[in-house]
Design an enzyme around this catalytic site. Structure first.
Site, PDB file in Angstrom:
ATOM      1  N   GLY A  46     -36.815  -3.361 -26.729  1.00  0.00           N
ATOM      2  CA  GLY A  46     -37.154  -4.767 -26.568  1.00  0.00           C
ATOM      3  C   GLY A  46     -37.334  -5.096 -25.096  1.00  0.00           C
ATOM      4  CD  GLN A  51     -35.502  -7.308 -20.001  1.00  0.00           C
ATOM      5  OE1 GLN A  51     -35.978  -7.489 -21.111  1.00  0.00           O
ATOM      6  NE2 GLN A  51     -34.765  -6.254 -19.706  1.00  0.00           N
ATOM      7  CB  CYS A  91     -30.037  -4.531 -20.806  1.00  0.00           C
ATOM      8  SG  CYS A  91     -31.282  -5.681 -20.196  1.00  0.00           S
ATOM      9  CG  LEU A  92     -35.468  -1.328 -20.957  1.00  0.00           C
ATOM     10  CD1 LEU A  92     -36.928  -1.607 -21.277  1.00  0.00           C
ATOM     11  CD2 LEU A  92     -35.208   0.165 -20.823  1.00  0.00           C
ATOM     12  CG  HIS A 133     -30.464  -7.907 -25.621  1.00  0.00           C
ATOM     13  ND1 HIS A 133     -29.408  -7.105 -25.217  1.00  0.00           N
ATOM     14  CD2 HIS A 133     -31.391  -7.827 -24.635  1.00  0.00           C
ATOM     15  CE1 HIS A 133     -29.697  -6.575 -24.038  1.00  0.00           C
ATOM     16  NE2 HIS A 133     -30.890  -6.993 -23.661  1.00  0.00           N
ATOM     17  CD  GLU A 134     -35.136  -8.028 -25.554  1.00  0.00           C
ATOM     18  OE1 GLU A 134     -35.370  -8.483 -24.423  1.00  0.00           O
ATOM     19  OE2 GLU A 134     -34.639  -6.901 -25.732  1.00  0.00           O
ATOM     20  CG  HIS A 137     -33.338 -10.643 -21.243  1.00  0.00           C
ATOM     21  ND1 HIS A 137     -32.680 -10.342 -20.072  1.00  0.00           N
ATOM     22  CD2 HIS A 137     -33.259  -9.524 -22.008  1.00  0.00           C
ATOM     23  CE1 HIS A 137     -32.226  -9.090 -20.134  1.00  0.00           C
ATOM     24  NE2 HIS A 137     -32.550  -8.573 -21.305  1.00  0.00           N
TER      25      HIS A 137
END
Ligand code: NI
Length: 167
Positions: A46, A51, A91-92, A133-134, A137
């Site tokens: 994701g 991000q 997480c990236l 989660h997204e 962000h």
């Protein structure tokens, strides 16, 4: 398509609250395609526009093994959250860090697709967690914000050390 640089925690730009996408045009479709390519390349399941330093409400997700089920959510909004699960997340934007976060087990989300059509989706399991989660962000939140202050300090120190080693 192009790969986009991913912001790393604790970059303050990860705290910006994204604004709704006002018009779904070719620039939004290109952004979604670039974000998908960036997510697949990372690799991740994701990615939120926040991000990649674009503060508009757009997320891409693909939890499939074969990486052939890309989902794009424009202006996603949680309509319903039910149950609770504790699962390990990464997480990236927080490379190499994994920890347990509590999330709703099932969610109902409304969003627009890339054609501008209003959609709703009921999700559970990994997809439900990923959506939450997204969306976090887009609201300026990273998963480590759900952890204790002590853990957050440890993570900051660890990432600062990694940054020094790779610099
Ligand atoms: Ni993330």
């Amino acid at each position: 398509m192009a790969l986009l640089p991913i912001l790393r925690f604790p970059d303050p730009r990860l705290k910006k609250v994204a604004v709704p996408v006002s018009r779904i045009d070719d620039s939004i479709r290109k952004l979604a395609a670039d974000m998908a390519e960036t997510m697949y390349e990372a690799p991740g399941i994701g990615l939120a526009a926040t991000q990649v330093d674009v503060h508009q409400r757009l997320i891409v997700i693909d939890i499939s093994e074969e990486k052939k089920e890309l989902r794009v959510f424009v202006n996603p909004e949680l309509l319903r959250c039910e149950g609770a699960v504790l699962g390990e997340e990464g997480c990236l934007s927080v490379p190499g860090i994994y920890d347990k976060v509590e999330r709703a087990e099932r969610v109902k989300v409304k969003y627009l697709d890339l054609a501008g059509k209003a959609c709703t989706l009921e999700a559970e399991g990994l997809l439900a967690v990923c959506i939450q989660h997204e969306i976090d962000h887009l609201n300026g939140k990273v998963f480590v914000d759900h952890l204790s202050q002590l853990k957050q300090t440890r993570i900051r120190n660890k990432l600062a050390k990694q940054a020094r080693v790779t610099a």
